[in-house]
Scaffold this motif. Structure first.
Motif, PDB file in Angstrom:
ATOM      1  N   TYR A   1      -0.431   8.035   4.346  1.00 36.71           N
ATOM      2  CA  TYR A   1      -1.873   7.842   4.483  1.00 36.71           C
ATOM      3  C   TYR A   1      -2.387   7.165   3.228  1.00 36.71           C
ATOM      4  N   ALA A   2      -3.060   6.024   3.395  1.00 33.01           N
ATOM      5  CA  ALA A   2      -3.726   5.328   2.290  1.00 33.01           C
ATOM      6  C   ALA A   2      -5.203   5.682   2.424  1.00 33.01           C
ATOM      7  N   GLY A   3      -5.653   6.651   1.629  1.00 34.21           N
ATOM      8  CA  GLY A   3      -6.977   7.207   1.836  1.00 34.21           C
ATOM      9  C   GLY A   3      -6.951   7.926   3.170  1.00 34.21           C
ATOM     10  N   ALA A   4      -7.848   7.573   4.072  1.00 33.03           N
ATOM     11  CA  ALA A   4      -7.870   8.161   5.407  1.00 33.03           C
ATOM     12  C   ALA A   4      -7.168   7.289   6.437  1.00 33.03           C
ATOM     13  N   THR A   5      -6.527   6.210   5.989  1.00 33.37           N
ATOM     14  CA  THR A   5      -5.907   5.251   6.909  1.00 33.37           C
ATOM     15  C   THR A   5      -4.427   5.538   7.097  1.00 33.37           C
ATOM     16  N   PRO A   6      -3.996   5.838   8.327  1.00 33.28           N
ATOM     17  CA  PRO A   6      -2.566   6.024   8.556  1.00 33.28           C
ATOM     18  C   PRO A   6      -1.822   4.688   8.492  1.00 33.28           C
ATOM     19  N   VAL A   7      -0.634   4.732   7.901  1.00 37.00           N
ATOM     20  CA  VAL A   7       0.240   3.567   7.792  1.00 37.00           C
ATOM     21  C   VAL A   7       1.601   3.967   8.360  1.00 37.00           C
ATOM     22  N   VAL A   8       2.113   3.183   9.296  1.00 40.11           N
ATOM     23  CA  VAL A   8       3.409   3.449   9.905  1.00 40.11           C
ATOM     24  C   VAL A   8       4.262   2.197   9.739  1.00 40.11           C
TER      25      VAL A   8
ATOM     26  N   TYR B   1      12.326  -1.434   0.053  1.00 43.50           N
ATOM     27  CA  TYR B   1      13.345  -1.732   1.064  1.00 43.50           C
ATOM     28  C   TYR B   1      14.551  -2.378   0.387  1.00 43.50           C
ATOM     29  N   SER B   2      15.677  -2.315   1.080  1.00 46.18           N
ATOM     30  CA  SER B   2      16.870  -2.990   0.574  1.00 46.18           C
ATOM     31  C   SER B   2      17.201  -4.138   1.521  1.00 46.18           C
ATOM     32  N   VAL B   3      17.547  -5.259   0.919  1.00 40.18           N
ATOM     33  CA  VAL B   3      17.944  -6.424   1.694  1.00 40.18           C
ATOM     34  C   VAL B   3      18.968  -7.192   0.866  1.00 40.18           C
ATOM     35  N   ALA B   4      20.077  -7.534   1.493  1.00 45.45           N
ATOM     36  CA  ALA B   4      21.151  -8.280   0.822  1.00 45.45           C
ATOM     37  C   ALA B   4      21.585  -7.593  -0.475  1.00 45.45           C
ATOM     38  N   GLY B   5      21.633  -6.255  -0.464  1.00 47.00           N
ATOM     39  CA  GLY B   5      22.096  -5.506  -1.627  1.00 47.00           C
ATOM     40  C   GLY B   5      21.102  -5.387  -2.766  1.00 47.00           C
ATOM     41  N   GLN B   6      19.857  -5.765  -2.536  1.00 45.47           N
ATOM     42  CA  GLN B   6      18.822  -5.695  -3.572  1.00 45.47           C
ATOM     43  C   GLN B   6      17.678  -4.806  -3.101  1.00 45.47           C
ATOM     44  N   VAL B   7      17.185  -3.946  -3.995  1.00 40.98           N
ATOM     45  CA  VAL B   7      15.989  -3.153  -3.696  1.00 40.98           C
ATOM     46  C   VAL B   7      14.781  -3.979  -4.092  1.00 40.98           C
ATOM     47  N   ARG B   8      13.825  -4.067  -3.177  1.00 40.89           N
ATOM     48  CA  ARG B   8      12.595  -4.801  -3.423  1.00 40.89           C
ATOM     49  C   ARG B   8      11.410  -3.917  -3.051  1.00 40.89           C
ATOM     50  N   ILE B   9      10.258  -4.211  -3.641  1.00 42.98           N
ATOM     51  CA  ILE B   9       9.045  -3.438  -3.361  1.00 42.98           C
ATOM     52  C   ILE B   9       7.900  -4.409  -3.082  1.00 42.98           C
ATOM     53  N   LYS B  10       7.132  -4.092  -2.051  1.00 43.45           N
ATOM     54  CA  LYS B  10       5.905  -4.829  -1.757  1.00 43.45           C
ATOM     55  C   LYS B  10       4.752  -3.839  -1.734  1.00 43.45           C
ATOM     56  N   MET B  11       3.551  -4.356  -2.018  1.00 41.04           N
ATOM     57  CA  MET B  11       2.361  -3.505  -2.005  1.00 41.04           C
ATOM     58  C   MET B  11       1.230  -4.190  -1.255  1.00 41.04           C
ATOM     59  N   MET B  12       0.281  -3.359  -0.777  1.00 41.26           N
ATOM     60  CA  MET B  12      -0.893  -3.885  -0.097  1.00 41.26           C
ATOM     61  C   MET B  12      -2.058  -2.957  -0.394  1.00 41.26           C
ATOM     62  N   ASP B  13      -3.184  -3.536  -0.807  1.00 40.23           N
ATOM     63  CA  ASP B  13      -4.413  -2.777  -1.023  1.00 40.23           C
ATOM     64  C   ASP B  13      -5.268  -2.911   0.234  1.00 40.23           C
ATOM     65  N   LEU B  14      -5.442  -1.822   0.958  1.00 42.60           N
ATOM     66  CA  LEU B  14      -6.204  -1.871   2.207  1.00 42.60           C
ATOM     67  C   LEU B  14      -7.693  -2.085   1.976  1.00 42.60           C
ATOM     68  N   ALA B  15      -8.164  -1.924   0.730  1.00 41.72           N
ATOM     69  CA  ALA B  15      -9.575  -2.165   0.422  1.00 41.72           C
ATOM     70  C   ALA B  15      -9.849  -3.641   0.135  1.00 41.72           C
ATOM     71  N   ALA B  16      -8.810  -4.462   0.062  1.00 37.05           N
ATOM     72  CA  ALA B  16      -8.990  -5.896  -0.201  1.00 37.05           C
ATOM     73  C   ALA B  16      -9.710  -6.565   0.976  1.00 37.05           C
ATOM     74  N   ALA B  17     -10.365  -7.678   0.705  1.00 38.02           N
ATOM     75  CA  ALA B  17     -11.083  -8.414   1.751  1.00 38.02           C
ATOM     76  C   ALA B  17     -10.136  -8.856   2.867  1.00 38.02           C
ATOM     77  N   ALA B  18      -8.938  -9.297   2.501  1.00 41.74           N
ATOM     78  CA  ALA B  18      -7.926  -9.715   3.476  1.00 41.74           C
ATOM     79  C   ALA B  18      -6.595  -9.057   3.098  1.00 41.74           C
ATOM     80  N   PRO B  19      -6.380  -7.784   3.497  1.00 39.68           N
ATOM     81  CA  PRO B  19      -5.166  -7.080   3.090  1.00 39.68           C
ATOM     82  C   PRO B  19      -3.899  -7.786   3.563  1.00 39.68           C
ATOM     83  N   GLY B  20      -2.887  -7.761   2.723  1.00 40.72           N
ATOM     84  CA  GLY B  20      -1.581  -8.319   3.041  1.00 40.72           C
ATOM     85  C   GLY B  20      -0.585  -7.874   1.993  1.00 40.72           C
ATOM     86  N   PHE B  21       0.690  -7.823   2.358  1.00 38.96           N
ATOM     87  CA  PHE B  21       1.729  -7.377   1.432  1.00 38.96           C
ATOM     88  C   PHE B  21       2.090  -8.473   0.439  1.00 38.96           C
ATOM     89  N   SER B  22       2.289  -8.072  -0.820  1.00 43.61           N
ATOM     90  CA  SER B  22       2.768  -8.989  -1.861  1.00 43.61           C
ATOM     91  C   SER B  22       3.883  -8.298  -2.631  1.00 43.61           C
TER      92      SER B  22
END
Length: 135
Positions: free
Chosen positions: A5-12, A62-83
């Motif tokens: 849960y990001a604040g009151a927003t469920p994320v699946v 997540y892991s991909v091709a043997g590497q751990v990577r991390i992405k983030m998204m701020d749901l309060a942003a004007a146009a939320p998206g993962f970076s």
């Protein structure tokens, strides 16, 4: 499947096959319905990801091709998206040694910060557990 849960927003977040490729996708729910983020990452093993949140921000490891990577998204942003979140060494990998194989990341949100842990192995050596503080 993983959820938070990001604040009151469920994320699946789930992995599923798209044209023979294992794709990581996430959904968020608000008063207008579900928002789909269909292409967070490609070629992700079904047990190779985790999700955690703090405030209105969501992190996906997540892991991909043997590497751990991390992405983030701020749901309060004007146009939320993962970076991508840069790793501690260089580039997008969080591996202790980017030449080694890493898998099964898990994350934890604690009062002292956000943490990620994973398994990592170099060549024929045994698997080792790694831990890094994200924030």
């Amino acid at each position: 499947m993983r959820s938070a849960y990001a604040g009151a927003t469920p994320v699946v977040c789930v992995t599923h096959d798209v044209a023979g490729n294992r794709t990581l996708s996430c959904l968020t729910r608000n008063s207008s319905g579900w928002n789909n983020y269909p292409d967070v990452a490609q070629s992700v093993p079904s047990d190779g990801f985790d999700v955690v949140s703090r405030g209105t921000t969501v992190w996906v490891a997540y892991s991909v091709a043997g590497q751990v990577r991390i992405k983030m998204m701020d749901l309060a942003a004007a146009a939320p998206g993962f970076s991508i979140v840069s790793g501690p060494s260089s580039g997008s990998s969080w591996n202790n040694d980017p030449l080694c194989t890493a898998t099964r990341p898990e994350m934890s949100a604690r009062a002292d910060g956000l943490w990620v842990t994973w398994q990592e192995r170099c060549s024929a050596n045994s698997w080792e557990v790694r831990l890094a503080k994200m924030y």
